[in-house]
Enzyme design. Structure first.
Site, PDB file in Angstrom:
ATOM      1  N   ASP A  13       0.814  -1.220   0.000  1.00 32.28           N
ATOM      2  CA  ASP A  13       0.000   0.000   0.000  1.00 32.28           C
ATOM      3  C   ASP A  13       0.846   1.268   0.000  1.00 32.28           C
ATOM      4  O   ASP A  13       0.468   2.286   0.581  1.00 32.28           O
ATOM      5  CB  ASP A  13      -0.968   0.028   1.200  1.00 32.28           C
ATOM      6  N   LYS A  16       2.171   2.163  -5.067  1.00 31.86           N
ATOM      7  CA  LYS A  16       2.851   1.640  -6.260  1.00 31.86           C
ATOM      8  C   LYS A  16       2.018   1.840  -7.517  1.00 31.86           C
ATOM      9  O   LYS A  16       2.554   2.116  -8.579  1.00 31.86           O
ATOM     10  CB  LYS A  16       3.142   0.134  -6.092  1.00 31.86           C
ATOM     11  N   GLY A  40      -4.156  -4.305  -4.577  1.00 33.50           N
ATOM     12  CA  GLY A  40      -5.184  -3.346  -4.968  1.00 33.50           C
ATOM     13  C   GLY A  40      -4.522  -2.060  -5.402  1.00 33.50           C
ATOM     14  O   GLY A  40      -3.817  -1.435  -4.626  1.00 33.50           O
ATOM     15  N   HIS A  41      -4.674  -1.737  -6.646  1.00 31.71           N
ATOM     16  CA  HIS A  41      -4.108  -0.502  -7.172  1.00 31.71           C
ATOM     17  C   HIS A  41      -5.251   0.412  -7.586  1.00 31.71           C
ATOM     18  O   HIS A  41      -6.110  -0.002  -8.352  1.00 31.71           O
ATOM     19  CB  HIS A  41      -3.266  -0.772  -8.419  1.00 31.71           C
ATOM     20  N   GLN A 223       2.165  -5.992  -3.184  1.00 29.64           N
ATOM     21  CA  GLN A 223       2.497  -6.072  -1.764  1.00 29.64           C
ATOM     22  C   GLN A 223       3.814  -5.318  -1.494  1.00 29.64           C
ATOM     23  O   GLN A 223       4.067  -4.333  -2.170  1.00 29.64           O
ATOM     24  CB  GLN A 223       2.543  -7.525  -1.260  1.00 29.64           C
TER      25      GLN A 223
HETATM   26  P1  IMP Z   1      -2.650 -12.806   1.705  1.00 31.95           P
HETATM   27  O1  IMP Z   1      -1.745 -12.224   0.691  1.00 31.95           O
HETATM   28  O2  IMP Z   1      -4.104 -12.582   1.409  1.00 31.95           O
HETATM   29  O3  IMP Z   1      -2.350 -14.253   2.007  1.00 31.95           O
HETATM   30  O4  IMP Z   1      -2.405 -12.024   3.088  1.00 31.95           O
HETATM   31  C1  IMP Z   1      -1.181 -12.155   3.817  1.00 31.95           C
HETATM   32  C2  IMP Z   1      -0.783 -10.834   4.447  1.00 31.95           C
HETATM   33  O5  IMP Z   1      -0.405  -9.911   3.427  1.00 31.95           O
HETATM   34  C3  IMP Z   1      -1.890 -10.144   5.245  1.00 31.95           C
HETATM   35  O6  IMP Z   1      -1.297  -9.437   6.321  1.00 31.95           O
HETATM   36  C4  IMP Z   1      -2.446  -9.154   4.248  1.00 31.95           C
HETATM   37  O7  IMP Z   1      -3.087  -8.070   4.890  1.00 31.95           O
HETATM   38  C5  IMP Z   1      -1.193  -8.734   3.532  1.00 31.95           C
HETATM   39  N1  IMP Z   1      -1.422  -8.240   2.168  1.00 31.95           N
HETATM   40  C6  IMP Z   1      -1.718  -8.954   1.071  1.00 31.95           C
HETATM   41  N2  IMP Z   1      -1.848  -8.155   0.003  1.00 31.95           N
HETATM   42  C7  IMP Z   1      -1.628  -6.910   0.425  1.00 31.95           C
HETATM   43  C8  IMP Z   1      -1.580  -5.635  -0.226  1.00 31.95           C
HETATM   44  O8  IMP Z   1      -1.758  -5.510  -1.435  1.00 31.95           O
HETATM   45  N3  IMP Z   1      -1.312  -4.578   0.579  1.00 31.95           N
HETATM   46  C9  IMP Z   1      -1.070  -4.701   1.896  1.00 31.95           C
HETATM   47  N4  IMP Z   1      -1.084  -5.857   2.542  1.00 31.95           N
HETATM   48  C10 IMP Z   1      -1.361  -6.955   1.821  1.00 31.95           C
END
Ligand code: IMP
Length: 427
Positions: A13, A16, A40-41, A223
């Site tokens: 977040d 990017k 999420g962009h 991420q």
């Molecule tokens: P997962 O990717 O859904 O398995 O989540 C694993 C961890 O990564 C959790 O703490 C999510 O909140 C975090 N996470 C996954 N995608 C994002 C993102 O795009 N931005 C911020 N945190 C993320």
């Protein structure tokens, strides 16, 4: 033209999407190399906010070929919904290319993501519950179903029947959840196939040819560094390689094809989900950052945890990714503050840490050492050149730059493309 990797230098977040969107038109290809629709962009096109979760932001430019690499996991329903949304907005998705080696997120992955989080109870990771972890688990266990399996309905069904033996037992006996039949999933996924198959391409060959022909390739990380499966704050991470190295594995290009690595860091810090966050704020300042920064997740709508800028984290990201440039985003959010703290090191058990501690325990219990800088208390969202920023804001950037030991070559002072200060960025 170079191969450039854009990575998150914190916990995701970082903004990017905006930066990718800003520089994408200079490239021939914009490539996602890991993750799925957990990302999420938000991109702003013609004054409209569009949320992209899977399709690279390069889709907005007709000269750019957007690519989803083998390192990604794809929920086909989400992909098709996103394609439909873009088409409705008049943005063609015809150019989208997808690696046949990318893995598919299956309905049972979504169930298992939610169910295993429930089982973890207070130790939950706080996943986005999009089935990301279970899809990567199956990839590593060699029972994953790939995009290329959509090409052959018989193979698709055979693989599905095989994997469902285990999944159904797990769903029924461990989690007390409904099971699936191969026929039901096949019926659904083979309708998706009609939409996805025309986009399947040999991504690795294509990108290697492009790089050899000196065409520009932007590898768009999702991420962030601290969510990387290997280098992040394990186990509170995602299941893919978000760091720059992931770009080579996740697309099939060699490391020498990468000329630059641009790290994106927010001027403060946020994270969603559980896990260590030494500079987290639980006071009014944290609330101010959340409110002014609009710190709500694009994918899940969850509130983000907020805290001070952590130079230890960004320095670590600089090393792990080999950052050549840093972009600081959301500097304007700090304009309301009288004073701004920056974490310069951690203390834990009589030891001073200048980089992220090597053990989970030390990271969890690290106490930040802060330096305090004066705020600038004025609106900077209209600044377009570094010299136009007030002295205190320039000093803040200079401080960040010194601590990261990487040039800050871009600064974002607002959400739109124009609200960006270029400070020596060149391809
Ligand atoms: P997962 O990717 O859904 O398995 O989540 C694993 C961890 O990564 C959790 O703490 C999510 O909140 C975090 N996470 C996954 N995608 C994002 C993102 O795009 N931005 C911020 N945190 C993320």
């Amino acid at each position: 033209m170079p191969g450039i990797v854009l990575v998150g230098a914190q916990w995701g977040d970082e903004g990017k999407g905006k930066i990718t969107d800003l520089i994408a038109h200079d490239f021939d290809f914009v490539v996602r190399y890991q993750g799925g629709n957990n990302a999420g962009h938000t991109v702003i096109a013609d004054g409209k906010r569009l949320a992209l979760h899977l399709i690279p932001s390069g889709i907005m430019y007709p000269n750019v070929t957007p690519v989803i690499g083998n390192g990604c996991v794809i929920d086909p329903r989400v992909l098709i919904d996103e394609m439909d949304m873009l088409e409705r907005e008049g943005i063609s998705t015809e150019r989208l290319l997808i690696s046949g080696n990318a893995h598919l997120i299956m309905p049972y992955h979504l169930d298992l993501d939610g169910a295993s989080e429930l089982l973890l109870g207070k130790n939950e990771i706080g996943t986005t519950r999009r089935g990301i972890g279970p899809a990567y688990q199956d990839k590593a266990a060699r029972v994953g179903i790939r995009v290329q399996d959509l090409l052959d309905p018989a193979i698709f069904k055979l693989k599905l029947e095989t994997v469902l033996v285990e999944k159904n037992r797990l769903l029924e006996r461990l989690y007390d959840l409904p099971t699936y039949t191969a026929d039901d999933i096949c019926a659904q996924y083979l309708t998706y196939a009609a939409r996805i198959v025309p986009h399947i391409a040999d991504v690795s060959t294509l990108l290697n040819d492009a790089l050899r022909a000196n065409r520009g390739v932007l590898f768009e990380g999702a991420q962030g560094t601290l969510l990387d499966i290997d280098h992040g704050s394990y186990p509170f991470v995602t299941s893919s390689s978000c760091t720059a190295g992931g770009a080579t594995v996740g697309t099939g290009v060699g490391p020498v094809a990468i000329n630059k690595v641009l790290g994106i860091a927010k001027a403060y810090l946020t994270r969603v989900g559980s896990g260590p966050f030494p500079t987290e704020l639980f006071d009014e300042t944290g609330e101010t950052l959340a409110k002014i920064g609009g710190e709500v997740g694009t994918t899940t709508g969850r509130s983000r945890r907020c805290g001070w800028y952590d130079a230890v984290v960004v320095r670590y990201a600089a090393i792990i990714n080999g950052l050549t440039d840093l972009c600081v985003t959301k500097l304007d959010v700090l304009s309301a503050l009288d004073n701004i703290k920056v974490c310069v090191a951690y203390d834990y058990a009589d030891k001073l840490y200048g980089t992220v501690p090597e053990t989970q325990t030390a990271f969890h219990h690290a106490t930040p050492r802060y330096e305090e800088l004066p705020g600038w208390k004025c609106d900077i969202s209209g600044c377009r050149r570094f010299e136009e920023l007030p002295a205190a804001a320039r000093d803040y950037i200079a401080f960040i730059e010194k601590l990261a030991d990487v040039p800050v070559s871009m600064i974002a002072v607002g959400p739109s493309r124009e609200q960006t200060i270029m400070r020596g960025w060149r391809l």
